[in-house]
Enzyme design. Sequence first.
Site, mmCIF file in Angstrom:
data_model
loop_
_atom_site.group_PDB
_atom_site.id
_atom_site.type_symbol
_atom_site.label_atom_id
_atom_site.label_comp_id
_atom_site.label_asym_id
_atom_site.label_seq_id
_atom_site.Cartn_x
_atom_site.Cartn_y
_atom_site.Cartn_z
ATOM 1 N N CYS A 223 -2.174 -23.712 -4.673
ATOM 2 C CA CYS A 223 -1.370 -22.784 -3.876
ATOM 3 C C CYS A 223 -0.488 -23.516 -2.870
ATOM 4 C CB CYS A 223 -2.266 -21.776 -3.161
ATOM 5 S SG CYS A 223 -3.424 -22.512 -1.997
ATOM 6 N N LYS B 62 -12.154 -16.648 -7.939
ATOM 7 C CA LYS B 62 -12.869 -17.483 -6.972
ATOM 8 C C LYS B 62 -12.457 -17.175 -5.536
ATOM 9 C CE LYS B 62 -13.896 -22.288 -5.795
ATOM 10 N NZ LYS B 62 -13.658 -23.719 -6.128
ATOM 11 N N GLY C 49 -10.966 -14.498 -4.336
ATOM 12 C CA GLY C 49 -11.363 -13.135 -3.984
ATOM 13 C C GLY C 49 -12.844 -13.023 -3.671
#
Length: 434
Positions: free
Chosen positions: A75, A213, A215
């Site tokens: 991310c 994962k 969440g």
Amino acid sequence: MFAAYASIFAAGSLYTNMQVSHSKEIANFHIVGINYKKTDAAIRGLYAINPAQYQQLLEHARTVQLDDLFVLSTCNRTEIYGFAASPGQFIDLLCSQTNGDRDQLLEMAYTKSGEEAIKHLYQVGTGLDSQILGDYEIIGQIKNAAKFAKNEKALGSFLERLVNSVLQVSKLIKTETGLSAGTVSVAFATVRMLERMVPDIRDKKIVLLGVGKIGRNTTKNMIDYLGVKEVTLINRTLLVAEEFASQHGLKYAPYENMLPVIHDADVILVASNAPHPTLLAEHLQNTTPKLVIDLSIPFNVDPAVAELEHISLVNVDELSKVQDETLQNRLSEVPKAIAIIGEHMEEFLYWYKMRKHAVVLKAVKEKLHEIHMREIQQQKNGAAYNLEDIEQVSGRIIQKMINLMAGKVRKETDKSDLYISMINDIFETGVNQE
């Protein structure tokens, strides 16, 4: 700035020079990437690589003779590490499999080569370059990325050894310093933001869209730190939501029933990790006020949602700004981590040099053995003598000579490249030291 980067990268364009020629010399080891320091999450999402794209990228790399690399896509960053004649080849490779624009990437990308590229991987793998200092999850992502490349036969011995060294250093820093001490993550930052923005969070209805994962970790943190109970899970695969809900006493709903559930929610967490937005502005028209937190890269909440007056939208970039006193404590551990990296990077570079020298020394041994056998052959028709004894003695002499040269090379590390080059030239082994 764009012109400067363009001149660096243009020479390596895959599309203008399909036949790529480069050696595995350390100067040709490069890293090209973008991260949170210069780009926001929306732009990073354009260059994010999912597993299917990763496989296609590696397949395409082989067609242009790039066969020793791996891609790290999280991310907070997308980076390519590997050997190439020019960093520009990695720029083209990345753009060939993503929705990103090449000119935009040229302007934003950073590139490092040789020892600087090696140092960068150590710093990334140990959390020194993470958006949240000391982030320990990144090392697992590096391990998985390298493993994927190895399974696709795209990881050479140099990169495999380097990644293994980074894994070892990361573990040492984890156990011997406090760089990763305390709880700081995107999931925990979400909890801190909820705590600040929704004081009565325990009484609010929360929906988690996407039970992956991130969440799951966020939900566990909300339960542990905030004491929330009214959480409804929604996932495209219903069984995943059902299993996690049963473990933690939560509710779940089919993906097809998403609209009535989110309409009734006060807080919506989106961690669906889909290639396109999952939550659209039309889903939230004419609803009660809500806080929406997008935990996905690329964004899984339509940017138009932010334009709705009754909706507050937060994404991962804003979450990472949530500071915690833990981060200040971690800063004091940075010098210790840098020292550990320096020590092990030096060991890795020594291995690299010795590995390169070993090829020449082996060739020299073979050359000496060739001379030795020729001399023996010439004497076979001469005076009588015990041939087996002569062969054993001369073989030991050859090995002693090799040991002597190898010992000198190891001892004089500053001159080792010069010595090995001279030995290579003297014996005309034919070995290319690059």
